[in-house]
Design a protein around this motif. Sequence first.
Motif, PDB file in Angstrom:
ATOM      1  N   ASN A   1       0.820  -1.204   0.000  1.00  0.00           N
ATOM      2  CA  ASN A   1       0.000   0.000   0.000  1.00  0.00           C
ATOM      3  C   ASN A   1       0.856   1.257   0.000  1.00  0.00           C
ATOM      4  O   ASN A   1       1.327   1.709   1.037  1.00  0.00           O
ATOM      5  CB  ASN A   1      -0.941   0.003   1.213  1.00  0.00           C
ATOM      6  CG  ASN A   1      -1.831  -1.232   1.237  1.00  0.00           C
ATOM      7  OD1 ASN A   1      -2.161  -1.786   0.186  1.00  0.00           O
ATOM      8  ND2 ASN A   1      -2.217  -1.668   2.415  1.00  0.00           N
ATOM      9  N   GLY A   2       1.041   1.816  -1.186  1.00  0.00           N
ATOM     10  CA  GLY A   2       1.775   3.070  -1.306  1.00  0.00           C
ATOM     11  C   GLY A   2       0.867   4.251  -1.063  1.00  0.00           C
ATOM     12  O   GLY A   2      -0.290   4.108  -0.642  1.00  0.00           O
ATOM     13  N   ASP A   3       1.380   5.443  -1.326  1.00  0.00           N
ATOM     14  CA  ASP A   3       0.591   6.656  -1.128  1.00  0.00           C
ATOM     15  C   ASP A   3      -0.655   6.631  -2.003  1.00  0.00           C
ATOM     16  O   ASP A   3      -0.591   6.363  -3.209  1.00  0.00           O
ATOM     17  CB  ASP A   3       1.433   7.892  -1.470  1.00  0.00           C
ATOM     18  CG  ASP A   3       2.608   8.060  -0.522  1.00  0.00           C
ATOM     19  OD1 ASP A   3       2.527   7.522   0.608  1.00  0.00           O
ATOM     20  OD2 ASP A   3       3.604   8.702  -0.911  1.00  0.00           O
ATOM     21  N   GLU A   4      -1.797   6.902  -1.375  1.00  0.00           N
ATOM     22  CA  GLU A   4      -3.088   7.002  -2.064  1.00  0.00           C
ATOM     23  C   GLU A   4      -3.500   5.697  -2.744  1.00  0.00           C
ATOM     24  O   GLU A   4      -4.332   5.697  -3.652  1.00  0.00           O
ATOM     25  CB  GLU A   4      -3.071   8.144  -3.084  1.00  0.00           C
ATOM     26  CG  GLU A   4      -2.810   9.506  -2.472  1.00  0.00           C
ATOM     27  CD  GLU A   4      -2.843  10.622  -3.494  1.00  0.00           C
ATOM     28  OE1 GLU A   4      -3.035  10.324  -4.703  1.00  0.00           O
ATOM     29  OE2 GLU A   4      -2.674  11.784  -3.087  1.00  0.00           O
ATOM     30  N   GLU A   5      -2.918   4.582  -2.305  1.00  0.00           N
ATOM     31  CA  GLU A   5      -3.351   3.273  -2.815  1.00  0.00           C
ATOM     32  C   GLU A   5      -4.225   2.595  -1.778  1.00  0.00           C
ATOM     33  O   GLU A   5      -3.944   2.641  -0.574  1.00  0.00           O
ATOM     34  CB  GLU A   5      -2.137   2.385  -3.142  1.00  0.00           C
ATOM     35  CG  GLU A   5      -1.381   2.832  -4.379  1.00  0.00           C
ATOM     36  CD  GLU A   5      -0.172   1.958  -4.651  1.00  0.00           C
ATOM     37  OE1 GLU A   5       0.136   1.741  -5.835  1.00  0.00           O
ATOM     38  OE2 GLU A   5       0.473   1.512  -3.685  1.00  0.00           O
TER      39      GLU A   5
END
Length: 232
Positions: A207-211
Amino acid sequence: MKPMVMVVEDESALVTMLRYNLEKEGYRVCEATDGEEALTVLAERSPDLVLLDWMLPVMSGIEVCRQIRRKPRTRDLPVIMLTARGEEADKVRGLNIGADDYLTKPFSLPELMARVKALLRRVQPAQVKGMLQYENIVMDLTAHRVTRTGRHVHLGPTEFRLLQFLLQHPGCVFSREELLNAVWGPDIYVEPRTVDVHIRRLRKALNGDEESDIIRTVRAAGYALDAEGVTV
């Protein structure tokens, strides 16, 4: 991870022969000797294919197949019926209930192995090609590489195996015990809560940024790879 074949058969000599030949071909094997035990094992394990005898004690193979097709978690599980009933009407009945293939006893072992291989190849085309994909997650089994929306995802060996198993069964909810058996193996003792630790690590890597969180937690049940990614 080697595919697991579940053998549901009450003839011990036949079970021994099937286990030997399946393991010789590189498959993992689990067993059940009657219909009720088969459903219990299916609730605890996650085989990739079932070899199912028609004439079983306690509950018939036909009823087991019917139950497999009724449950969302197993409705797509490949089933090959093994039976001494060779009449066309019986074959049609077995296939109509939901069996994917049918072999009449006595059968040729090379033919059985060929049918197992062909059915697994048909239902797992992405894995055969060395790639697994769900939504924007891509796993290259040959290169041992995972990307999400093109971003490289760094995973440890256990998280890689855990994600691989979830990618092979998207949408299915697995308990901690099922994940332990599938990823760590049934012969290795690991505390069930260890699964939670590795799920957290897998989430952090995926889970990266905004994912969105693509791993769903189902309270008192387990985890699933799910695009909805919500806790229920």
